[in-house]
Motif scaffolding. Structure first.
Motif, PDB file in Angstrom:
ATOM      1  N   ALA A 188      39.424  19.937 -41.119  1.00 18.70           N
ATOM      2  CA  ALA A 188      40.786  19.420 -40.952  1.00 18.70           C
ATOM      3  C   ALA A 188      41.780  20.311 -41.685  1.00 18.70           C
ATOM      4  CB  ALA A 188      40.872  17.996 -41.476  1.00 18.70           C
ATOM      5  N   GLU A 189      41.397  20.734 -42.894  1.00 17.34           N
ATOM      6  CA  GLU A 189      42.268  21.610 -43.679  1.00 17.34           C
ATOM      7  C   GLU A 189      42.550  22.906 -42.928  1.00 17.34           C
ATOM      8  OE1 GLU A 189      41.984  22.823 -48.139  1.00 17.34           O
ATOM      9  OE2 GLU A 189      40.442  21.325 -47.750  1.00 17.34           O
ATOM     10  N   LEU A 191      42.594  23.377 -39.896  1.00 20.30           N
ATOM     11  CA  LEU A 191      43.422  23.158 -38.704  1.00 20.30           C
ATOM     12  C   LEU A 191      44.837  22.739 -39.096  1.00 20.30           C
ATOM     13  CD1 LEU A 191      40.790  21.304 -36.518  1.00 20.30           C
ATOM     14  CD2 LEU A 191      41.890  23.447 -35.892  1.00 20.30           C
ATOM     15  N   ALA A 192      45.153  22.893 -40.385  1.00 19.95           N
ATOM     16  CA  ALA A 192      46.510  22.655 -40.902  1.00 19.95           C
ATOM     17  C   ALA A 192      46.907  21.179 -40.904  1.00 19.95           C
ATOM     18  CB  ALA A 192      47.554  23.492 -40.157  1.00 19.95           C
ATOM     19  N   TYR A 193      45.938  20.282 -40.910  1.00 19.65           N
ATOM     20  CA  TYR A 193      46.285  18.872 -41.107  1.00 19.65           C
ATOM     21  C   TYR A 193      46.708  18.696 -42.564  1.00 19.65           C
ATOM     22  CZ  TYR A 193      43.835  17.412 -36.814  1.00 19.65           C
ATOM     23  OH  TYR A 193      43.438  17.222 -35.536  1.00 19.65           O
ATOM     24  N   THR A 194      47.668  17.801 -42.807  1.00 22.12           N
ATOM     25  CA  THR A 194      47.995  17.471 -44.192  1.00 22.12           C
ATOM     26  C   THR A 194      46.906  16.542 -44.715  1.00 22.12           C
ATOM     27  OG1 THR A 194      49.228  15.507 -43.554  1.00 22.12           O
ATOM     28  CG2 THR A 194      50.467  17.556 -43.718  1.00 22.12           C
ATOM     29  N   GLN A 197      47.259  13.128 -43.147  1.00 23.24           N
ATOM     30  CA  GLN A 197      46.777  13.091 -41.759  1.00 23.24           C
ATOM     31  C   GLN A 197      45.253  13.102 -41.716  1.00 23.24           C
ATOM     32  OE1 GLN A 197      48.863  16.578 -40.305  1.00 23.24           O
ATOM     33  NE2 GLN A 197      50.123  15.320 -38.943  1.00 23.24           N
ATOM     34  N   LEU A 201      43.674  10.073 -39.868  1.00 25.15           N
ATOM     35  CA  LEU A 201      43.247  10.380 -38.496  1.00 25.15           C
ATOM     36  C   LEU A 201      41.758  10.719 -38.417  1.00 25.15           C
ATOM     37  CD1 LEU A 201      46.209  12.687 -37.411  1.00 25.15           C
ATOM     38  CD2 LEU A 201      45.830  10.314 -36.746  1.00 25.15           C
ATOM     39  N   ILE A 202      41.215  11.243 -39.492  1.00 23.20           N
ATOM     40  CA  ILE A 202      39.860  11.780 -39.400  1.00 23.20           C
ATOM     41  C   ILE A 202      38.880  11.039 -40.304  1.00 23.20           C
ATOM     42  CG2 ILE A 202      38.464  13.849 -39.825  1.00 23.20           C
ATOM     43  CD1 ILE A 202      41.251  15.293 -38.974  1.00 23.20           C
TER      44      ILE A 202
ATOM     45  N   LEU B  61      41.004  28.343 -48.230  1.00 27.10           N
ATOM     46  CA  LEU B  61      40.092  27.231 -48.525  1.00 27.10           C
ATOM     47  C   LEU B  61      39.541  27.411 -49.929  1.00 27.10           C
ATOM     48  CD1 LEU B  61      37.841  26.404 -45.428  1.00 27.10           C
ATOM     49  CD2 LEU B  61      39.641  25.028 -46.445  1.00 27.10           C
ATOM     50  N   LEU B  84      49.856  25.197 -44.991  1.00 23.43           N
ATOM     51  CA  LEU B  84      49.847  24.721 -43.607  1.00 23.43           C
ATOM     52  C   LEU B  84      50.316  25.828 -42.663  1.00 23.43           C
ATOM     53  CD1 LEU B  84      51.163  21.069 -43.950  1.00 23.43           C
ATOM     54  CD2 LEU B  84      48.829  21.917 -44.014  1.00 23.43           C
ATOM     55  N   ARG B  87      47.574  28.338 -42.223  1.00 29.63           N
ATOM     56  CA  ARG B  87      46.441  27.867 -41.427  1.00 29.63           C
ATOM     57  C   ARG B  87      46.790  27.685 -39.967  1.00 29.63           C
ATOM     58  NH1 ARG B  87      44.818  24.067 -46.408  1.00 29.63           N
ATOM     59  NH2 ARG B  87      43.618  25.635 -47.539  1.00 29.63           N
ATOM     60  N   PHE B 100      34.871  16.371 -35.237  1.00 36.61           N
ATOM     61  CA  PHE B 100      35.143  15.007 -35.671  1.00 36.61           C
ATOM     62  C   PHE B 100      34.318  14.069 -34.794  1.00 36.61           C
ATOM     63  CE2 PHE B 100      39.350  17.240 -36.425  1.00 36.61           C
ATOM     64  CZ  PHE B 100      38.975  17.654 -37.689  1.00 36.61           C
ATOM     65  N   HIS B 102      34.039  10.971 -34.252  1.00 35.55           N
ATOM     66  CA  HIS B 102      34.572   9.763 -33.616  1.00 35.55           C
ATOM     67  C   HIS B 102      35.516  10.102 -32.464  1.00 35.55           C
ATOM     68  CE1 HIS B 102      37.468  11.155 -36.475  1.00 35.55           C
ATOM     69  NE2 HIS B 102      38.366  10.278 -36.109  1.00 35.55           N
ATOM     70  N   MET B 111      43.779  17.140 -30.664  1.00 39.44           N
ATOM     71  CA  MET B 111      44.385  16.401 -31.763  1.00 39.44           C
ATOM     72  C   MET B 111      45.312  17.252 -32.631  1.00 39.44           C
ATOM     73  SD  MET B 111      42.155  13.518 -33.603  1.00 39.44           S
ATOM     74  CE  MET B 111      41.873  14.098 -35.220  1.00 39.44           C
ATOM     75  N   ALA B 112      44.836  18.418 -33.062  1.00 36.93           N
ATOM     76  CA  ALA B 112      45.641  19.208 -33.997  1.00 36.93           C
ATOM     77  C   ALA B 112      46.961  19.689 -33.369  1.00 36.93           C
ATOM     78  CB  ALA B 112      44.833  20.368 -34.550  1.00 36.93           C
ATOM     79  N   VAL B 116      49.622  18.098 -35.511  1.00 36.39           N
ATOM     80  CA  VAL B 116      50.078  19.066 -36.509  1.00 36.39           C
ATOM     81  C   VAL B 116      51.250  19.882 -35.986  1.00 36.39           C
ATOM     82  CG1 VAL B 116      49.413  21.084 -37.860  1.00 36.39           C
ATOM     83  CG2 VAL B 116      47.797  19.198 -37.576  1.00 36.39           C
ATOM     84  N   MET B 164      45.047  25.829 -31.339  1.00 34.75           N
ATOM     85  CA  MET B 164      46.185  26.012 -32.260  1.00 34.75           C
ATOM     86  C   MET B 164      46.862  27.369 -32.039  1.00 34.75           C
ATOM     87  SD  MET B 164      46.519  23.351 -34.225  1.00 34.75           S
ATOM     88  CE  MET B 164      47.234  23.765 -35.820  1.00 34.75           C
TER      89      MET B 164
END
Lengths: 287, 251
Positions: A188-189, A191-194, A197, A201-202, B61, B84, B87, B100, B102, B111-112, B116, B164
């Motif tokens: 998630a990180e 993919l630039a999710y905060t 989020q 969301l996850i 990261l 952000l 990335r 993910f 689910h 989703m992203a 995002v 993305m």
């Protein structure tokens, strides 16, 4: 789940780890599980006590079964109050516990520390002590904008029970969030999710499944703790049974009536326990 | 160097003397390399040599202790860094896919960009379906990750990153957890990407892939780059004894 963990830790106690073929049967917790048979045993005990009582009873008195039948509506009324208390307590406790649990994984250190302390305090305090505190520290009425809001004992008791539920649920939330693999956060990180989020969301959607069985377990424990409120004079099943026995004033009714109440609890909690087990199994296979 | 100063003729990723320690253990001891736009580079080396750590430093990261990593002129080793924004430019694919569980394959991809980048849902869906075809997973749009094989999951993960529209793609041992027969399909996807001009940085053990696709191969050992060169000369004329030993073991 704990059984699986135990199973794994066997290799770590000095023996060399050996890769054995995975077997679902071995991995499933094999500890004591609630079976329908336990219910039959309980019911048989009830019948036995009633029969023994019937035999011993003085011939002039009405039979125990007839007496139990007579009081059943009153007893059920009391028991319904147990269920009501358990409902309200689990709702309040879950909402407060969710907030507290999220506080425990906050990035802010002070919030984390406070949430942790509150959680640990209420999780480790005896339920009865918390109940007494709430009953005697909360006033019986509030004055709000000139309006007097009454605060009856049963609401105070609900708050008293909500506190340990809150603390236990807080730990369930924290545990579930921490059980999500780091890879999910990293993906998630990247993919630039905060952080927010990622959490909403996850991570949390994946947690709900994991939280459901322990939450239901907590509810069953809570329901079984509701008779505690009888000590502070709330008219639930335990109190009702006491009142019935006082009215009848017959010592041979004592055990059958408390057994009767016990059976009511069993009938209510047993399906919850079975459902919890089946959910645990289902999720254990999927994850 | 401000972001606006960067022009495509400068290296897209430029690392200079990167140092990174975990506690007392120094994992990276001065890594420097440049990657131009459209290049595909492979980083190889024995496990524990720091190659995965390095690639994870590129999208922050892992924070680095000293040195500099510029991505399109943006300094990664900067406390003020907007992670952000970085990335959004740098996509990453992991060894363990990390889809993910689910969400369906298509939802994983969509989703992203929606949440995002706040892009239009319909447009994102169109792009996502196109990406699913591109990674040869037609018909798997509505499958959950648990229903897909490792290779299929990894290709969804690649598509998820591509959705993305990154400028650089990082691949961290993406085939290491796969069955030999599914490795091929994932490598083919990456190969097509590289041939289309995507800037790719791979940490890999796939020497065949490195030889055929990479523009440049780097060999790392114990936190330093021991040797590097274009694959033609790298695989046949390696000079350093450590490189030779590694290559002789793996080829």
């Amino acid at each position: 789940m704990s059984g699986a963990r135990k199973h794994r830790s066997v290799g770590g106690t000095g023996n060399l780890a050996v890769l054995k073929p995975f077997s679902l049967h071995n991995a499933a917790p094999s500890a004591w599980r609630l079976q329908p048979g336990h219910g039959y045993m309980l019911f048989a005990a009830l019948v036995l006590f009633v029969l023994v009582g019937e035999v011993q009873a003085a011939p002039a008195r009405p039979s125990i079964i007839a007496t139990m039948w007579k009081w059943t509506p009153f007893l059920l009324q009391g028991f319904a109050f147990n269920i009501l208390i358990s409902f309200v307590s689990i709702i309040i406790g879950t909402m407060a516990g969710a907030a507290l649990g999220l506080g425990q994984i906050s990035v802010s250190r002070p919030i984390r520390a406070v949430s942790w302390t509150v959680t640990q305090f209420f999780r480790n305090a005896p339920w009865l002590v918390l109940l007494f505190y709430c009953i005697f520290l909360i006033p019986f009425e509030f004055e709000l904008f000139g309006v007097t809001i009454p605060f009856p004992a049963w609401i105070k008791a609900v708050i008293g029970l909500s506190l340990p539920v809150m603390a236990n649920f807080s730990e369930i939330v924290r545990g579930a969030v921490q059980s999500i693999p780091d890879g999910q956060w990293e993906a998630a990180e990247s993919l630039a999710y905060t952080r927010r989020q990622t959490l909403w969301l996850i991570v949390l959607p994946q947690c709900i499944k994991r939280m459901l069985p322990p939450w239901m377990n907590l509810y069953a424990v809570l329901t079984m703790a509701t008779p505690l409120v009888s000590i502070v004079g709330v008219g639930e099943g335990m109190t009702t049974t006491g009142e019935i026995l006082a009215a009848e004033n017959r010592s041979d009714l004592l055990i059958p009536f408390y057994m009767y109440l016990l059976c009511l609890f069993f009938i209510y909690c047993y399906p919850i326990a079975r459902w919890t087990i089946s959910l645990e199994r289902k999720f254990a296979v999927k994850i | 160097m401000a972001e606006s100063d960067w022009t495509p003729d400068q290296p897209m990723v430029s690392a200079k003397d990167v140092h990174k320690s975990f506690g007392a253990l120094e994992v990276l001891k001065g890594i420097s390399l440049d990657v131009m736009k459209g290049e595909c580079i492979c980083i190889i080396g024995p496990s524990g040599s720091g190659k995965s750590t390095f690639i994870r430093c590129i999208n922050a990261l892992n924070p680095i202790n000293s040195g500099s990593i510029l991505v399109e002129g943006q300094e990664v080793n900067d406390p003020q860094l907007d992670k952000l924004e970085l990335r959004k430019k740098v996509g990453m694919v992991f060894q363990q896919y990390n889809l993910f569980p689910h969400k369906t394959a298509l939802q994983n991809i969509m989703m992203a960009p929606i949440k995002v980048l706040k892009e239009d849902r319909d447009e994102v869906e169109q792009r996502a379906r196109h990406l699913v075809k591109k990674v040869r997973l037609d018909g798997k749009e509505d499958s959950y990750p648990g229903e897909l094989s490792g290779g299929q999951q990894q290709r969804v993960a690649i598509a998820r990153s591509l959705a993305m529209r990154p400028d650089v793609m990082l691949f961290d041992e993406v085939t290491a957890a796969l069955d030999p027969e599914t490795v091929k399909e994932v490598l083919l996807t990456i190969r097509e990407l590289a041939e289309e001009g995507m800037t790719c940085i791979l940490v890999t053990h796939e020497m065949g892939f490195a030889r055929e696709v990479a523009n440049h191969v780097y060999f790392t050992d114990r936190g330093v780059i021991v040797e590097h060169g274009p694959p033609k000369t790298f695989f046949t004329e390696a000079e350093d004894p450590r490189t030779r030993e590694f290559l002789s073991q793996i080829l």
